[in-house]
Design a protein around this motif. Structure first.
Motif, PDB file in Angstrom:
ATOM      1  N   LYS A   1       6.947 -25.744 -17.875  1.00 54.42           N
ATOM      2  CA  LYS A   1       8.167 -26.530 -18.064  1.00 54.42           C
ATOM      3  C   LYS A   1       8.658 -26.416 -19.498  1.00 54.42           C
ATOM      4  CE  LYS A   1       7.398 -29.893 -14.406  1.00 54.42           C
ATOM      5  NZ  LYS A   1       7.224 -31.290 -14.056  1.00 54.42           N
ATOM      6  N   LEU A   2       7.719 -26.457 -20.443  1.00 55.75           N
ATOM      7  CA  LEU A   2       8.075 -26.319 -21.855  1.00 55.75           C
ATOM      8  C   LEU A   2       8.704 -24.952 -22.105  1.00 55.75           C
ATOM      9  CD1 LEU A   2       7.930 -27.539 -24.713  1.00 55.75           C
ATOM     10  CD2 LEU A   2       5.696 -26.441 -24.929  1.00 55.75           C
ATOM     11  N   TRP A   3       8.107 -23.912 -21.560  1.00 55.73           N
ATOM     12  CA  TRP A   3       8.633 -22.559 -21.711  1.00 55.73           C
ATOM     13  C   TRP A   3      10.033 -22.444 -21.116  1.00 55.73           C
ATOM     14  CZ3 TRP A   3       8.388 -18.291 -24.332  1.00 55.73           C
ATOM     15  CH2 TRP A   3       8.943 -17.126 -23.827  1.00 55.73           C
ATOM     16  N   ASP A   4      10.193 -22.948 -19.879  1.00 56.33           N
ATOM     17  CA  ASP A   4      11.492 -22.862 -19.207  1.00 56.33           C
ATOM     18  C   ASP A   4      12.577 -23.622 -19.964  1.00 56.33           C
ATOM     19  OD1 ASP A   4      10.505 -21.263 -17.186  1.00 56.33           O
ATOM     20  OD2 ASP A   4      10.082 -22.951 -15.838  1.00 56.33           O
ATOM     21  N   ALA A   5      12.211 -24.736 -20.559  1.00 60.61           N
ATOM     22  CA  ALA A   5      13.192 -25.553 -21.271  1.00 60.61           C
ATOM     23  C   ALA A   5      13.601 -24.933 -22.611  1.00 60.61           C
ATOM     24  CB  ALA A   5      12.638 -26.950 -21.499  1.00 60.61           C
ATOM     25  N   ASN A   6      12.729 -24.124 -23.208  1.00 64.52           N
ATOM     26  CA  ASN A   6      12.987 -23.650 -24.569  1.00 64.52           C
ATOM     27  C   ASN A   6      13.186 -22.157 -24.735  1.00 64.52           C
ATOM     28  OD1 ASN A   6      12.816 -26.134 -26.173  1.00 64.52           O
ATOM     29  ND2 ASN A   6      10.756 -26.235 -25.325  1.00 64.52           N
ATOM     30  N   LYS A   7      12.914 -21.354 -23.733  1.00 65.25           N
ATOM     31  CA  LYS A   7      12.949 -19.908 -23.925  1.00 65.25           C
ATOM     32  C   LYS A   7      14.336 -19.363 -24.273  1.00 65.25           C
ATOM     33  CE  LYS A   7      13.469 -18.698 -19.058  1.00 65.25           C
ATOM     34  NZ  LYS A   7      12.822 -18.060 -17.915  1.00 65.25           N
ATOM     35  N   ASN A   8      15.381 -20.102 -23.988  1.00 66.47           N
ATOM     36  CA  ASN A   8      16.734 -19.643 -24.306  1.00 66.47           C
ATOM     37  C   ASN A   8      17.330 -20.348 -25.523  1.00 66.47           C
ATOM     38  OD1 ASN A   8      16.882 -17.777 -22.179  1.00 66.47           O
ATOM     39  ND2 ASN A   8      17.313 -19.419 -20.739  1.00 66.47           N
ATOM     40  N   LYS A   9      16.491 -20.992 -26.293  1.00 63.18           N
ATOM     41  CA  LYS A   9      16.970 -21.690 -27.487  1.00 63.18           C
ATOM     42  C   LYS A   9      16.577 -20.903 -28.733  1.00 63.18           C
ATOM     43  CE  LYS A   9      16.804 -26.244 -25.384  1.00 63.18           C
ATOM     44  NZ  LYS A   9      16.193 -27.559 -25.421  1.00 63.18           N
ATOM     45  N   ILE A  10      17.547 -20.667 -29.585  1.00 64.44           N
ATOM     46  CA  ILE A  10      17.318 -19.902 -30.809  1.00 64.44           C
ATOM     47  C   ILE A  10      16.311 -20.614 -31.709  1.00 64.44           C
ATOM     48  CG2 ILE A  10      18.411 -19.076 -32.928  1.00 64.44           C
ATOM     49  CD1 ILE A  10      20.943 -18.656 -31.223  1.00 64.44           C
ATOM     50  N   ASN A  11      16.455 -21.915 -31.853  1.00 69.17           N
ATOM     51  CA  ASN A  11      15.554 -22.652 -32.739  1.00 69.17           C
ATOM     52  C   ASN A  11      14.098 -22.579 -32.282  1.00 69.17           C
ATOM     53  OD1 ASN A  11      17.576 -23.382 -34.488  1.00 69.17           O
ATOM     54  ND2 ASN A  11      17.992 -25.304 -33.449  1.00 69.17           N
ATOM     55  N   PHE A  12      13.874 -22.479 -30.984  1.00 71.60           N
ATOM     56  CA  PHE A  12      12.513 -22.316 -30.466  1.00 71.60           C
ATOM     57  C   PHE A  12      11.907 -21.020 -30.982  1.00 71.60           C
ATOM     58  CE2 PHE A  12       9.923 -20.184 -27.197  1.00 71.60           C
ATOM     59  CZ  PHE A  12       8.816 -21.022 -27.196  1.00 71.60           C
ATOM     60  N   TRP A  13      12.645 -19.934 -30.888  1.00 80.08           N
ATOM     61  CA  TRP A  13      12.129 -18.639 -31.316  1.00 80.08           C
ATOM     62  C   TRP A  13      11.925 -18.594 -32.830  1.00 80.08           C
ATOM     63  CZ3 TRP A  13       9.903 -15.618 -28.026  1.00 80.08           C
ATOM     64  CH2 TRP A  13      10.243 -15.717 -26.683  1.00 80.08           C
ATOM     65  N   ILE A  14      12.836 -19.204 -33.562  1.00 78.82           N
ATOM     66  CA  ILE A  14      12.682 -19.230 -35.019  1.00 78.82           C
ATOM     67  C   ILE A  14      11.463 -20.071 -35.398  1.00 78.82           C
ATOM     68  CG2 ILE A  14      13.737 -20.046 -37.163  1.00 78.82           C
ATOM     69  CD1 ILE A  14      16.445 -19.222 -35.950  1.00 78.82           C
ATOM     70  N   SER A  15      11.291 -21.215 -34.765  1.00 72.85           N
ATOM     71  CA  SER A  15      10.132 -22.067 -35.051  1.00 72.85           C
ATOM     72  C   SER A  15       8.827 -21.373 -34.677  1.00 72.85           C
ATOM     73  CB  SER A  15      10.234 -23.392 -34.292  1.00 72.85           C
ATOM     74  OG  SER A  15      11.354 -24.105 -34.697  1.00 72.85           O
ATOM     75  N   LEU A  16       8.814 -20.734 -33.534  1.00 75.32           N
ATOM     76  CA  LEU A  16       7.614 -20.018 -33.095  1.00 75.32           C
ATOM     77  C   LEU A  16       7.273 -18.884 -34.052  1.00 75.32           C
ATOM     78  CD1 LEU A  16       5.451 -19.650 -30.897  1.00 75.32           C
ATOM     79  CD2 LEU A  16       7.037 -18.110 -29.739  1.00 75.32           C
ATOM     80  N   THR A  17       8.279 -18.141 -34.464  1.00 80.39           N
ATOM     81  CA  THR A  17       8.068 -17.043 -35.401  1.00 80.39           C
ATOM     82  C   THR A  17       7.569 -17.556 -36.743  1.00 80.39           C
ATOM     83  OG1 THR A  17       9.811 -15.776 -34.316  1.00 80.39           O
ATOM     84  CG2 THR A  17       9.180 -15.088 -36.529  1.00 80.39           C
ATOM     85  N   THR A  18       8.167 -18.615 -37.232  1.00 80.61           N
ATOM     86  CA  THR A  18       7.737 -19.199 -38.501  1.00 80.61           C
ATOM     87  C   THR A  18       6.291 -19.654 -38.421  1.00 80.61           C
ATOM     88  OG1 THR A  18      10.000 -19.957 -38.904  1.00 80.61           O
ATOM     89  CG2 THR A  18       8.262 -20.978 -40.206  1.00 80.61           C
ATOM     90  N   PHE A  19       5.947 -20.336 -37.358  1.00 77.74           N
ATOM     91  CA  PHE A  19       4.579 -20.822 -37.181  1.00 77.74           C
ATOM     92  C   PHE A  19       3.580 -19.662 -37.162  1.00 77.74           C
ATOM     93  CE2 PHE A  19       1.106 -21.736 -34.187  1.00 77.74           C
ATOM     94  CZ  PHE A  19       0.454 -22.729 -34.920  1.00 77.74           C
ATOM     95  N   VAL A  20       3.874 -18.643 -36.372  1.00 75.62           N
ATOM     96  CA  VAL A  20       2.962 -17.501 -36.263  1.00 75.62           C
ATOM     97  C   VAL A  20       2.868 -16.761 -37.596  1.00 75.62           C
ATOM     98  CG1 VAL A  20       2.649 -15.259 -35.137  1.00 75.62           C
ATOM     99  CG2 VAL A  20       3.254 -17.250 -33.779  1.00 75.62           C
ATOM    100  N   LEU A  21       3.977 -16.602 -38.287  1.00 76.19           N
ATOM    101  CA  LEU A  21       3.979 -15.906 -39.566  1.00 76.19           C
ATOM    102  C   LEU A  21       3.147 -16.654 -40.605  1.00 76.19           C
ATOM    103  CD1 LEU A  21       5.050 -13.550 -41.256  1.00 76.19           C
ATOM    104  CD2 LEU A  21       7.064 -14.916 -41.765  1.00 76.19           C
ATOM    105  N   ILE A  22       3.358 -17.945 -40.744  1.00 72.74           N
ATOM    106  CA  ILE A  22       2.595 -18.715 -41.722  1.00 72.74           C
ATOM    107  C   ILE A  22       1.116 -18.756 -41.354  1.00 72.74           C
ATOM    108  CG2 ILE A  22       2.240 -21.033 -42.671  1.00 72.74           C
ATOM    109  CD1 ILE A  22       5.276 -21.335 -42.708  1.00 72.74           C
ATOM    110  N   LEU A  23       0.821 -18.917 -40.084  1.00 77.01           N
ATOM    111  CA  LEU A  23      -0.567 -18.907 -39.629  1.00 77.01           C
ATOM    112  C   LEU A  23      -1.222 -17.562 -39.924  1.00 77.01           C
ATOM    113  CD1 LEU A  23      -2.601 -20.724 -38.094  1.00 77.01           C
ATOM    114  CD2 LEU A  23      -1.843 -19.586 -36.014  1.00 77.01           C
ATOM    115  N   GLY A  24      -0.522 -16.483 -39.630  1.00 74.56           N
ATOM    116  CA  GLY A  24      -1.062 -15.147 -39.892  1.00 74.56           C
ATOM    117  C   GLY A  24      -1.261 -14.874 -41.375  1.00 74.56           C
ATOM    118  N   LEU A  25      -0.301 -15.269 -42.189  1.00 74.78           N
ATOM    119  CA  LEU A  25      -0.429 -15.059 -43.630  1.00 74.78           C
ATOM    120  C   LEU A  25      -1.563 -15.888 -44.228  1.00 74.78           C
ATOM    121  CD1 LEU A  25       3.335 -14.962 -44.647  1.00 74.78           C
ATOM    122  CD2 LEU A  25       1.742 -13.046 -44.610  1.00 74.78           C
TER     123      LEU A  25
END
Length: 115
Positions: free
Chosen positions: A3-27
């Motif tokens: 449900k979370l995926w379906d609600a957010n997969k088409n939102k730009i802010n979701f992808w930006i937040s996910l990318t930011t989280f993964v980038l900071i975690l990886g760094l």
């Protein structure tokens, strides 16, 4: 999660937040586990590469949401914010290491005093 995926997969802010989280975690992982050092230029390059990759995936999938998210990530202002956020994480980690050393030294002194 579906449900979370379906609600957010088409939102730009979701992808930006996910990318930011993964980038900071990886760094953070690379800095402290792999003992790598990053400069501001390195962080800008990593952020630009990640933004370009997301744009590429968006174009392959014909997904305008991913393309726009990638363009925002590839933006200079976003790179600066990632650099600031990552530096803040590194600074907090550094301060925690200092605090841990001080606490360990105090513990050693207390143990010696009790003997």
């Amino acid at each position: 999660m579906n449900k979370l995926w379906d609600a957010n997969k088409n939102k730009i802010n979701f992808w930006i937040s996910l990318t930011t989280f993964v980038l900071i975690l990886g760094l953070t992982y690379a800095k402290f586990r792999l003992k790598l050092a990053f400069t501001t230029t390195d962080l800008t390059l990593i952020t630009s590469a990640l933004g370009s990759f997301i744009i590429f995936i968006g174009n392959v999938l014909n997904n305008n949401i991913l393309v726009e998210a990638g363009q925002r990530i590839d933006n200079v202002e976003f790179s600066e914010k990632i650099t600031e956020a990552t530096q803040a994480v590194f600074d907090v980690q550094k301060e925690l290491s200092k605090l841990k050393k001080v606490l360990e030294q105090n513990d050693i002194q207390n143990n010696e005093t009790q003997k």
